[in-house]
Design a protein around this motif. Sequence first.
Motif, mmCIF file in Angstrom:
data_model
loop_
_atom_site.group_PDB
_atom_site.id
_atom_site.type_symbol
_atom_site.label_atom_id
_atom_site.label_comp_id
_atom_site.label_asym_id
_atom_site.label_seq_id
_atom_site.Cartn_x
_atom_site.Cartn_y
_atom_site.Cartn_z
ATOM 1 N N PHE A 97 21.429 1.603 2.080
ATOM 2 C CA PHE A 97 22.576 1.870 2.938
ATOM 3 C C PHE A 97 22.665 3.380 3.154
ATOM 4 C CE2 PHE A 97 23.590 -1.901 0.463
ATOM 5 C CZ PHE A 97 24.167 -2.770 1.385
ATOM 6 N N VAL A 98 22.991 3.764 4.376
ATOM 7 C CA VAL A 98 23.316 5.167 4.643
ATOM 8 C C VAL A 98 24.654 5.187 5.386
ATOM 9 C CG1 VAL A 98 22.579 7.365 5.600
ATOM 10 C CG2 VAL A 98 20.847 5.693 4.872
ATOM 11 N N LEU A 99 25.639 5.830 4.783
ATOM 12 C CA LEU A 99 26.970 5.925 5.381
ATOM 13 C C LEU A 99 27.183 7.309 5.976
ATOM 14 C CD1 LEU A 99 29.137 4.119 2.655
ATOM 15 C CD2 LEU A 99 27.708 3.137 4.485
ATOM 16 N N CYS A 100 28.242 7.420 6.776
ATOM 17 C CA CYS A 100 28.533 8.690 7.433
ATOM 18 C C CYS A 100 29.843 9.246 6.916
ATOM 19 C CB CYS A 100 28.617 8.466 8.943
ATOM 20 S SG CYS A 100 28.649 10.010 9.848
ATOM 21 N N SER A 101 29.800 10.408 6.278
ATOM 22 C CA SER A 101 31.063 11.069 5.915
ATOM 23 C C SER A 101 31.226 12.289 6.815
ATOM 24 C CB SER A 101 31.126 11.369 4.412
ATOM 25 O OG SER A 101 30.236 12.355 4.019
ATOM 26 N N GLY A 102 31.390 13.462 6.277
ATOM 27 C CA GLY A 102 31.556 14.644 7.130
ATOM 28 C C GLY A 102 31.963 15.846 6.309
ATOM 29 N N VAL A 103 31.644 17.013 6.845
ATOM 30 C CA VAL A 103 31.767 18.253 6.076
ATOM 31 C C VAL A 103 33.210 18.580 5.701
ATOM 32 C CG1 VAL A 103 32.008 19.769 8.086
ATOM 33 C CG2 VAL A 103 30.915 20.639 5.998
ATOM 34 N N VAL A 104 34.199 18.021 6.431
ATOM 35 C CA VAL A 104 35.588 18.397 6.111
ATOM 36 C C VAL A 104 36.039 17.871 4.753
ATOM 37 C CG1 VAL A 104 36.357 18.729 8.497
ATOM 38 C CG2 VAL A 104 36.573 16.482 7.430
ATOM 39 N N SER A 105 35.220 17.016 4.118
ATOM 40 C CA SER A 105 35.575 16.633 2.751
ATOM 41 C C SER A 105 35.530 17.844 1.828
ATOM 42 C CB SER A 105 34.622 15.551 2.232
ATOM 43 O OG SER A 105 33.312 16.046 2.146
ATOM 44 N N ARG A 106 34.672 18.809 2.146
ATOM 45 C CA ARG A 106 34.545 19.975 1.270
ATOM 46 C C ARG A 106 34.814 21.293 1.977
ATOM 47 N NH1 ARG A 106 29.128 19.481 -1.865
ATOM 48 N NH2 ARG A 106 28.442 18.124 -0.195
ATOM 49 N N ARG A 107 34.787 21.280 3.302
ATOM 50 C CA ARG A 107 35.137 22.476 4.085
ATOM 51 C C ARG A 107 36.329 22.102 4.946
ATOM 52 N NH1 ARG A 107 30.308 25.807 4.560
ATOM 53 N NH2 ARG A 107 29.970 26.362 2.397
ATOM 54 N N PRO A 108 37.537 22.193 4.386
ATOM 55 C CA PRO A 108 38.707 21.679 5.092
ATOM 56 C C PRO A 108 39.054 22.475 6.338
ATOM 57 C CG PRO A 108 39.355 22.877 3.122
ATOM 58 C CD PRO A 108 37.865 22.789 3.081
ATOM 59 N N MET A 109 39.713 21.790 7.276
ATOM 60 C CA MET A 109 40.231 22.474 8.456
ATOM 61 C C MET A 109 41.624 21.934 8.753
ATOM 62 S SD MET A 109 37.878 20.604 11.369
ATOM 63 C CE MET A 109 38.640 21.376 12.781
ATOM 64 N N ALA A 110 42.476 22.773 9.311
ATOM 65 C CA ALA A 110 43.829 22.337 9.662
ATOM 66 C C ALA A 110 43.740 21.155 10.609
ATOM 67 C CB ALA A 110 44.596 23.488 10.306
#
Length: 198
Positions: free
Chosen positions: A106-119
């Motif tokens: 399985f390959v899922l899609c997350s995203g960088v905002v989990s660790r590089r937050p943005m408003a």
Amino acid sequence: MKVLVIGASGIIGSAVAAAFAQHQVIRASFSKSDISVDVANPESVRALFDKVGKVDAVLSAAGQAAFGPLRDLSDADFAYSLANKLMGQVNLVRYGIDFVTDGGSFVLCSGVVSRRPMAGGAALSLVNAGLDGFVRSAALELPRRQRINAVSPGWVAETLAAMGRDPRVGTPAATVANAYYQAATGTMTGRVLDVPAL
Ligand SMILES: NC(=O)c1ccc[n+]([C@@H]2O[C@H](COP(=O)([O-])OP(=O)(O)OC[C@H]3O[C@@H](n4cnc5c(N)ncnc54)[C@H](OP(=O)(O)O)[C@@H]3O)[C@@H](O)[C@H]2O)c1
């Protein structure tokens, strides 16, 4: 390999399908692909696997979450985000286990905002961090040498272009798709692949 791409009509998903052009690709998405599925609806996810049968890889490039100022995000916005991008992809794994071949992945899609937050990204960060944690943990328990990884993109160049912003500060969708390819064809498991690397 026989691979199932969910979100195959999207910017990332279409690049993932292209990266697997030498393989058998089954394209699924909400409304614009060969097979329709609503990842936010567990029955729809179950029906997807019943229809598709055995696959060697489930590659998810689908999942929506609400975006907006924290004080404006409603209960419905959080419920939508959790049901769609988080539990939608978790359910692809839960219901997909019996349909993925021995040694498949399985390959899922997350995203960088989990660790590089943005408003504005509170709901999205919550969901992406949940996916990252789920992948690390589920990797310990999948049966029959199955593997699971997540691809965590930053801004994709084509997405920025579609928004009228400078695509040069983003990552080409083909580069993101290559991370899916490495995850599905390699030996790694329990990994979150940041694209680009953080
Ligand atoms: N693009 C970026 O810059 C970026 C960066 C980081 C993370 N991500 C994440 O990557 C994923 C894909 O992004 P994208 O930019 O490729 O999105 P996109 O171009 O908007 O494509 C979304 C895809 O998901 C499908 N979809 C939407 N709702 C669905 C549902 N309820 N059930 C099943 N499929 C559904 C769409 O199907 P139809 O076309 O049939 O409606 C389409 O194939 C998202 O989770 C996003 O958060 C994207």
